[in-house]
Write an enzyme that holds these catalytic residues in place. Structure first.
Site, PDB file in Angstrom:
ATOM      1  CD  GLU A   1      15.066  38.916 -92.271  1.00 44.38           C
ATOM      2  OE1 GLU A   1      15.488  40.020 -91.866  1.00 44.38           O
ATOM      3  OE2 GLU A   1      14.568  38.078 -91.521  1.00 44.38           O
TER       4      GLU A   1
ATOM      5  CB  SER B   1      27.436 -26.066 -98.412  1.00 47.89           C
ATOM      6  OG  SER B   1      27.361 -27.131 -97.491  1.00 47.89           O
TER       7      SER B   1
END
Length: 680
Positions: free
Chosen positions: A83, A343
């Site tokens: 680029e 429990s």
């Protein structure tokens, strides 16, 4: 004369050039730039920095933060080679590239190359401008020149890494790498790097998930260029050409969604949230949660919480079997929901009783029908074992013994211990009753894991934490080190569920009233794990028991956490390790502190009709029932014997008629009880 004129012209030319340069600089400096701070996705990270979950930015785009040093250097080399080769040298506009682009366009009659630098592309992306219009191109050039004066090259590059479009709602290299390759962009193959360079040039027409052929062709052109630039060796490029282009987008990580939501809600503006979770373990246990409810109906839900009890750090938090709006109500975080613990509170009661000197693991206690005022609890299986050791009573999870201990301690003592452990119990009414020992209180899974973590740590609480480096100091001591070890030793003696590997995991199961909640919580020398199963709406799950449903998930969770359990510590020096016969006399058999002022523990009592009741006289007589005592029994009505030598605990008494009557029962040892009732 002529020489003087040339000199004047030169001076004037230089002055005009300087003036033009100053005016140009002023024009560039006056450029109004778009905001240079780009919003990125809020990220939730695990303890090692791995991405657990990310949130889209305001407009629904995925745009994740990515500094240049966190991306594969090969990608950056390819990007600049393809680029903008002179990116590090130009001032925002590359005159050579621009001139080449103009000449190529005039020669070919069409645009062959754009001539835009990376800085110009960033300018366009910041303003979301066009590329083909002359005015747009000039604007990009002006903004690019201004950007170069205000930002460093790395800052400009980072803007590109954040803003480059990759099709759909993907912006930025990191979002694209995660979505297309399922990984962070730290290490990319040449084929992957080339594809990420190619897509932004035409993001919609080169989306791999919609146009894999165009994406592949564009990628191959990038590979050819970077080979010619010497960035990639020809043989590497040849291998890259054979690599398939991904045809589907992968989902973004969405681990620990409930905890991620909490983190974001707590600090909504923070860009990063670093949690104590282990991402790999979290993913493994989320899979286990989904497996544990498969084939069990559409409403059964599960929650799993894992913590390092030494540090208090939560390593995994699974709030549901799936983060979705379904019949399981998966959006509800069941690690935080208030439920009945069944429990699972019993170990705390036993530990407190040991600390108070009321009992010892080898103390004998009665398991038989009893009433505590108007409260008449029963064992879950409705069976009774007679006189039994406390160790066995806890392992069998019997109800009558633990209620006796709670009565001796006082329910308020149990609530106080829960609060010391960092729990936030919620109970009906103003005063807690004996039923809290059997689950008559609201707690969360996080509360219960924190309680068991305190037991595992020798009785000292420490708040559980889920933010990295947010752990606080140790909390209060809840129970003594001796009592904590004794309870852990008892729970480690429980047999594993069928199919689970034999080990010494200290664990306890629980089932709430009506089978609404199934629990299993366990710990070893380092970790504690809690599992809750039930329905999020609180409706019953017929036949669901903690031992059958939740315990297997607990053992599987430990197996997925580590290969072997960490051993628990040795008994503290002060621990009394003797048989029942060697205990001090008061500890050999349990008697509550009020026993000396009340009837004997096994004395007879009129269970029905209770004192003060109004009952109906049937044709066969009045039904009566006695608890405790020793057969045979004698029943009297107003002092007159009605039945003598009765072996059964239930009978029908023949009475002359309606009215008030005093019923009495005498057992074989001469002990008696009575009840005054009204018969109609």
């Amino acid at each position: 004369m002529i020489r003087a004129r040339w000199l004047v012209a030169l001076v004037l030319g230089l002055w005009l050039a300087g003036l033009g340069r100053d005016r140009f600089d002023a024009w560039i400096d006056a450029t109004v730039l778009p905001p240079l701070v780009v919003a990125t996705s809020i990220e939730v990270l695990d303890r090692n920095g791995a991405l657990l979950r990310a949130f889209t930015v305001a407009d629904g785009r995925w745009r994740l933060a990515l500094p240049p040093d966190k991306v594969d250097p090969l990608y950056l080399e390819m990007l600049l080679a393809y680029e903008d080769k002179r990116f590090r040298r130009h001032q925002g506009v590359d005159a050579r590239s621009m001139l080449r682009a103009v000449v190529q366009a005039l020669w070919n009659g069409r645009v062959v190359s754009g001539g835009s630098t990376l800085t110009m592309q960033v300018a366009r992306l910041l303003e979301e401008g066009t590329t083909g219009q002359v005015a747009g191109k000039l604007r990009q050039m002006r903004v690019a020149l201004a950007l170069e004066r205000r930002l460093s090259k790395d800052q400009i590059l980072q803007l590109y890494l954040h803003l480059a479009p990759f099709g759909g709602n993907l912006e930025g290299v990191r979002a694209a790498s995660i979505s297309y390759f399922g990984k962070e962009p730290r290490r990319l193959t040449p084929a992957e790097a080339a594809l990420l360079v190619a897509i932004p040039q035409s993001p919609e027409s080169r989306r791999p998930d919609r146009a894999a052929d165009r994406a592949e062709a564009a990628r191959n052109r990038v590979l050819a260029r970077v080979v010619s630039e010497g960035v990639v060796e020809p043989d590497e490029a040849e291998a890259a050409l054979r690599e398939a282009v991904p045809g589907l987008r992968k989902p973004f990580p969405a681990l620990a969604p409930h905890l991620a939501d909490r983190a974001r809600a707590e600090l909504p503006t923070a860009p990063f949230h670093i949690l104590t979770l282990d991402g790999a373990l979290q993913g493994t246990l989320e899979t286990l949660a989904l497996e544990s409810v498969a084939g069990r109906g559409e409403q059964l839900q599960v929650a799993i919480l894992v913590a390092d009890h030494a540090s208090g750090e939560i390593l995994a938090s699974v709030g549901s079997a799936g983060y979705r709006a379904d019949l399981r109500q998966g959006f509800v975080d069941m690690t935080q929901a208030l439920r009945s613990p069944g429990s699972t509170l019993k170990p705390l009661v036993y530990a407190l009783a040991f600390d108070e000197g009321l009992a010892h693991p080898e103390t004998m206690i009665d398991d038989r029908p009893m009433t505590f005022g108007t409260y008449a609890p029963q064992n879950f299986d409705r069976l009774y074992r007679g006189t039994i050791r406390l160790r066995e009573a806890l392992q069998l999870s019997l109800n009558i013994p633990v209620v006796q201990l709670t009565e001796a301690l006082g329910p308020a003592r149990l609530i106080s211990a829960m609060e010391k452990a960092g729990m936030r119990p919620v109970f009906p009414g103003n005063q807690p009753g004996l039923a809290i020992a059997l689950g008559g209180v609201g707690v969360s899974l996080t509360d219960m894991v924190q309680l068991y973590a305190a037991i595992a740590r020798g009785g000292v609480a420490r708040p559980l934490s889920w933010r990295r480096d947010a752990g606080g100091p140790e909390g209060q001591r809840v129970i003594s080190q001796v009592a904590a070890w004794q309870v852990g030793d008892i729970l480690a003696g429980l047999a594993p569920p069928p199919g689970a590997p034999p080990n010494r995991l200290a664990y306890k199961t629980g089932t709430s009233y009506g089978h609404r909640d199934a629990w299993a919580i366990g710990f070893d020398g380092k970790h504690v794990i809690g599992v809750w199963m039930g329905r999020a709406d609180g409706t019953p799950v017929p036949g669901a028991f903690g031992a059958d449903v939740a315990a297997p998930v607990l053992f599987q969770a430990f197996n997925r956490l580590k290969r072997e359990l960490d051993p628990q510590g040795a008994a503290p020096a002060a621990t009394l390790l003797v048989a029942n016969s060697e205990l001090p006399q008061p500890l050999q058999r349990f008697r509550s502190r009020s026993a000396a002022f009340g009837p004997e523990a096994d004395a007879p009592a009129v269970a029905f009709p209770p004192d003060g009741a109004e009952v109906e006289l049937l044709a066969a007589g009045l039904k009566v029932r006695v608890t405790g005592g020793t057969a045979p029994f004698t029943w009297l009505a107003d002092g007159v014997p009605v039945l003598v030598g009765l072996e059964s605990r239930e009978a029908m008494l023949a009475l002359p008629g309606a009215g008030f009557v005093t019923l009495s029962v005498i057992d074989a040892e001469g002990r008696s009880a009575r009840s005054q009732v009204r018969v109609r």
